[in-house]
Design a protein around this motif. Structure first.
Motif, short mmCIF file in Angstrom:
data_model
loop_
_atom_site.label_atom_id
_atom_site.label_comp_id
_atom_site.label_asym_id
_atom_site.label_seq_id
_atom_site.Cartn_x
_atom_site.Cartn_y
_atom_site.Cartn_z
N LEU A 1 1.69 76.92 24.62
CA LEU A 1 2.25 76.37 25.86
C LEU A 1 1.38 75.27 26.46
N ALA A 2 0.45 74.74 25.69
CA ALA A 2 -0.46 73.70 26.19
C ALA A 2 0.32 72.52 26.76
N GLY A 3 0.02 72.16 27.99
CA GLY A 3 0.66 71.01 28.62
C GLY A 3 2.05 71.26 29.17
N ALA A 4 2.51 72.50 29.19
CA ALA A 4 3.87 72.81 29.68
C ALA A 4 4.01 72.43 31.15
N TYR A 5 5.19 71.96 31.51
CA TYR A 5 5.47 71.59 32.90
C TYR A 5 6.95 71.74 33.20
N LEU A 6 7.29 71.69 34.48
CA LEU A 6 8.67 71.80 34.95
C LEU A 6 9.22 70.41 35.24
N ALA A 7 10.41 70.13 34.75
CA ALA A 7 11.10 68.88 35.05
C ALA A 7 12.42 69.20 35.74
N LYS A 8 12.65 68.57 36.88
CA LYS A 8 13.90 68.78 37.63
C LYS A 8 14.47 67.42 38.02
N GLY A 9 15.79 67.32 37.99
CA GLY A 9 16.41 66.06 38.38
C GLY A 9 17.91 66.06 38.15
N THR A 10 18.47 64.86 38.12
CA THR A 10 19.92 64.70 37.97
C THR A 10 20.23 63.66 36.91
N ILE A 11 21.41 63.83 36.31
CA ILE A 11 21.98 62.85 35.39
C ILE A 11 23.34 62.50 35.97
N GLY A 12 23.58 61.24 36.27
CA GLY A 12 24.88 60.85 36.79
C GLY A 12 24.77 59.93 37.98
N ASN A 13 25.91 59.44 38.41
CA ASN A 13 26.00 58.52 39.54
C ASN A 13 26.08 59.30 40.85
N VAL A 14 24.92 59.79 41.29
CA VAL A 14 24.85 60.56 42.54
C VAL A 14 25.33 59.68 43.69
N GLY A 15 26.20 60.22 44.52
CA GLY A 15 26.73 59.47 45.65
C GLY A 15 28.07 58.82 45.37
N THR A 16 28.51 58.78 44.11
CA THR A 16 29.82 58.23 43.77
C THR A 16 30.85 59.35 43.90
N PRO A 17 31.86 59.18 44.76
CA PRO A 17 32.85 60.24 44.96
C PRO A 17 33.55 60.64 43.66
N GLY A 18 33.58 61.94 43.39
CA GLY A 18 34.27 62.46 42.22
C GLY A 18 33.51 62.38 40.91
N ALA A 19 32.34 61.75 40.89
CA ALA A 19 31.57 61.62 39.65
C ALA A 19 30.94 62.96 39.28
N PRO A 20 31.03 63.36 38.01
CA PRO A 20 30.34 64.58 37.61
C PRO A 20 28.83 64.34 37.59
N ILE A 21 28.08 65.30 38.10
CA ILE A 21 26.63 65.21 38.18
C ILE A 21 26.04 66.42 37.45
N ALA A 22 25.11 66.18 36.55
CA ALA A 22 24.40 67.26 35.87
C ALA A 22 23.01 67.37 36.50
N THR A 23 22.72 68.51 37.09
CA THR A 23 21.41 68.77 37.68
C THR A 23 20.64 69.66 36.71
N PHE A 24 19.43 69.22 36.34
CA PHE A 24 18.67 69.98 35.35
C PHE A 24 17.39 70.56 35.93
N SER A 25 17.01 71.70 35.39
CA SER A 25 15.74 72.35 35.68
C SER A 25 15.23 72.84 34.33
N LEU A 26 14.17 72.21 33.84
CA LEU A 26 13.74 72.42 32.46
C LEU A 26 12.25 72.73 32.38
N VAL A 27 11.90 73.61 31.46
CA VAL A 27 10.51 73.82 31.10
C VAL A 27 10.27 72.97 29.86
N VAL A 28 9.28 72.08 29.95
CA VAL A 28 8.98 71.14 28.88
C VAL A 28 7.64 71.53 28.26
#
Length: 137
Positions: free
Chosen positions: A5-32
């Motif tokens: 697990l050397a160097g492991a970290y948490l990555a969180k964020g979004t994929i998509g056009n946040v703020g665009t009405p009706g746009a699908p947004i993928a929110t991720f929470s990942l152990v890298v």
């Protein structure tokens, strides 16, 4: 075990056009774990339009690799499956695929895309959660 697990970290964020009405947004929470080129975690897809695809939770696994190319310092691929229920009048459920690809910098900002059931979202922003390290302290 600790070297796995050397160097492991948490990555969180979004994929998509946040703020665009009706746009699908993928929110991720990942152990890298860069030393193992592995990524695992959860992606939540939300869309403001009501329906069977307006809130999806997917357990994902994937790979991360360094690129050494300009601003794109890492590429990430994610895959997972989730239960998709067929809306009435049909009945039933089945496992649907989720895939994502990200071209990002070291702060997890860049471009990417994702696909799930009959939806494909391409060439959208990837944005990390701001000040994640401060949130963890």
């Amino acid at each position: 075990m600790s070297e796995l697990l050397a160097g492991a970290y948490l990555a969180k964020g979004t994929i998509g056009n946040v703020g665009t009405p009706g746009a699908p947004i993928a929110t991720f929470s990942l152990v890298v774990v860069p030393s193992q080129h592995s990524v695992s975690g959860t992606v939540v897809i939300t869309q403001a339009i009501p329906g069977p695809d307006s809130h999806i939770v997917v357990s994902v696994t994937g790979k991360i690799y360094a690129t050494g190319i300009g601003n794109v310092t890492q590429v990430v691929s994610l895959q997972g499956k989730y239960v998709h229920s067929v809306p009435p009048p049909a009945i039933g459920s089945f496992l649907a695929n989720f895939d994502a690809h990200l071209a990002i910098d070291n702060a997890w900002n860049g471009n990417g895309g994702f696909s799930y059931f009959n939806h494909t979202v391409e060439n959208v922003p990837v944005a990390s959660v701001k000040n994640l390290k401060e949130e963890l302290v």
